[in-house]
Design a protein around this motif. Structure first.
Motif, PDB file in Angstrom:
ATOM      1  N   ASN A  76       0.834  -1.211   0.000  1.00 54.58           N
ATOM      2  CA  ASN A  76       0.000   0.000   0.000  1.00 54.58           C
ATOM      3  C   ASN A  76       0.868   1.261   0.000  1.00 54.58           C
ATOM      4  N   ARG A  77       1.949   1.205   0.782  1.00 56.00           N
ATOM      5  CA  ARG A  77       2.857   2.363   0.820  1.00 56.00           C
ATOM      6  C   ARG A  77       3.508   2.590  -0.544  1.00 56.00           C
ATOM      7  N   GLU A 115       2.266   1.860  -3.468  1.00 55.45           N
ATOM      8  CA  GLU A 115       1.296   2.466  -4.391  1.00 55.45           C
ATOM      9  C   GLU A 115       1.167   3.968  -4.131  1.00 55.45           C
ATOM     10  N   LYS A 116       1.153   4.355  -2.869  1.00 54.20           N
ATOM     11  CA  LYS A 116       1.049   5.784  -2.503  1.00 54.20           C
ATOM     12  C   LYS A 116       2.271   6.551  -3.007  1.00 54.20           C
ATOM     13  N   LYS A 123      -7.637  -3.119  -9.657  1.00 52.54           N
ATOM     14  CA  LYS A 123      -7.323  -3.689  -8.333  1.00 52.54           C
ATOM     15  C   LYS A 123      -8.088  -5.008  -8.174  1.00 52.54           C
ATOM     16  N   ASN A 151       4.315  -8.282  -0.681  1.00 51.83           N
ATOM     17  CA  ASN A 151       4.814  -7.259   0.251  1.00 51.83           C
ATOM     18  C   ASN A 151       6.343  -7.195   0.252  1.00 51.83           C
TER      19      ASN A 151
END
Ligand SMILES: Cc1ncc(COP(=O)(O)O)c(C=O)c1O
Length: 379
Positions: free
Chosen positions: A51-52, A54-55, A236, A263
């Motif tokens: 998630n990080r 992607e940000k 997604k 991850n």
């Protein structure tokens, strides 16, 4: 001159025993983040680093959405699938590219149509594209039809060759005029901008690769960037096996793909992304050193095209002809310096020889004369 080059490269890369074309350097938080993944047991496709990542990609490229994938090929495949490329369709692309570009089209059951590159950008030629569409295609009911095959041309996939941006705004306008969806193969161009906009941000979606040979690596990894919220949601969903959100039931509403980046790969690439400015500066300095070296030696070094900032992923020289290119390459091999010719044009491969292609003058000349030389970060 060949020996002079060998000495120059050895000095440039501080006399490493073998000088690779582009090896990754892990100089940041890689080990810390990887240990954290192991300690937390979040090593697979669920975890904070994905998630990080992607940000961070959203922040860096300016894209509204980023969807992490297992690699660039998967990103390209699912991007084409998501915009409706299907069996029997045709997709325009350039013949000068890595095989993944046309393979992703084939995975959808579509056929590539190969267009020549532009002499000044080394990417898909906007003029050549327009010539082809004008002479061979027609728009019927907002769909572009190939008059020769009778098939629908659903998408166009230009590629930013070796990190140098092609004339993507012109290509976008032409695609719009002919109702063709634009998906950018920006696999090689993280950190490259055209008219101040990051590559991959001109069409419906763009993809970037984080393979081991790229500017920044996830080991294996990719990302799709887009500004289209509905498309991002669908991507997604498709990349996570099209599973319906539920605390325990396994319900899938279409045939999706197991394409989400693990991850552990996201942890690695995040650490690289933290150093992106430093890496790009280092690579630009290598380009400038090569520029100075080749300036008085009658050999052209590819430069960033007009209106663009290149990441200088791979530096490329143009020799006089194929014979000279081979001689240069063999000197490098003898000296333990890794140089590589560019890909065999895709339209010449047996697996793609039945595909339609147009005039290939620039592609064939580029293949004969171009040689990639060591370009990895120098520390
Ligand atoms: C132009 C191009 N397209 C697609 C890909 C595919 O990316 P990946 O190797 O991450 O699948 C690559 C590189 O590897 C590439 O150079």
């Amino acid at each position: 001159m060949y020996d002079e080059f060998a000495s120059f490269v050895k000095e440039l890369y501080k006399n490493e025993v073998f000088i690779p074309l582009h090896a990754p350097k892990f100089l940041g938080n890689e080990k810390k983040y990887l240990n954290d993944c192991i300690d937390s047991t979040f090593v697979s496709s669920v975890g904070g680093y994905v998630n990080r990542f992607e940000k961070e990609i959203q922040n860096y490229t300016g894209a509204s959405f980023a969807i992490a994938t297992t690699n660039g090929t998967a990103a390209l495949h699912v991007a084409l699938h998501s915009i409706g490329v299907k069996i029997g369709d045709e997709v325009i692309t350039q013949s000068l590219s890595f095989i993944a570009t046309s393979n992703a089209i084939s995975y959808c059951g579509a056929k590539p149509i190969f267009i020549d590159i532009d002499r000044d950008t080394y990417g898909l030629g906007a003029e050549k594209l327009e010539e082809f569409l004008k002479s061979s295609c027609e728009v019927i009911n907002s769909t572009c039809k190939n008059k020769k095959s009778g098939k629908t041309i659903r998408a166009c996939v230009p590629m930013h060759t070796f990190g140098h941006p092609c004339e993507i705004d012109k290509i976008k306008n032409i695609c719009d005029k002919y109702h063709i969806a634009l998906i950018e193969d920006a696999a090689e161009s993280l950190g490259s901008f055209y008219k101040k906009r990051h590559t991959g941000r001109f069409g419906k979606a763009g993809i970037i690769s984080f393979n081991g040979n790229k500017t920044i690596t996830a080991g294996g990894g990719g990302v799709i960037i887009t500004d289209d919220q509905i498309l991002a949601k669908r991507l997604k969903h498709l990349t996570t096996t099209a599973k319906i959100d539920h605390p325990y039931e396994y319900e899938h509403d279409e045939i999706g793909f197991n394409y989400r980046m693990p991850n552990i790969n996201a942890a690695l690439v995040l650490a690289g992304l933290e150093r992106i400015d430093e890496i790009l500066k280092n690579k630009r300095e290598i380009f400038l050193k090569y520029k100075e070296f080749f300036a008085n030696r009658d050999i052209d070094l590819l430069n960033a095209p007009k209106n663009s900032v290149s990441n200088y992923w791979l530096n490329t020289i143009m020799l006089k002809n194929e014979k000279e290119k081979k001689e240069f390459l063999e000197t490098c091999i003898k000296e333990d310096i890794m140089a590589r010719p560019v890909w065999k044009p895709l339209h010449t491969l047996d697996i793609y020889k039945d595909c339609q292609y147009e005039d290939m003058t620039n592609t064939l000349e580029f293949y004969d004369k171009a040689l990639n030389i060591p370009s990895g970060e120098r520390v």
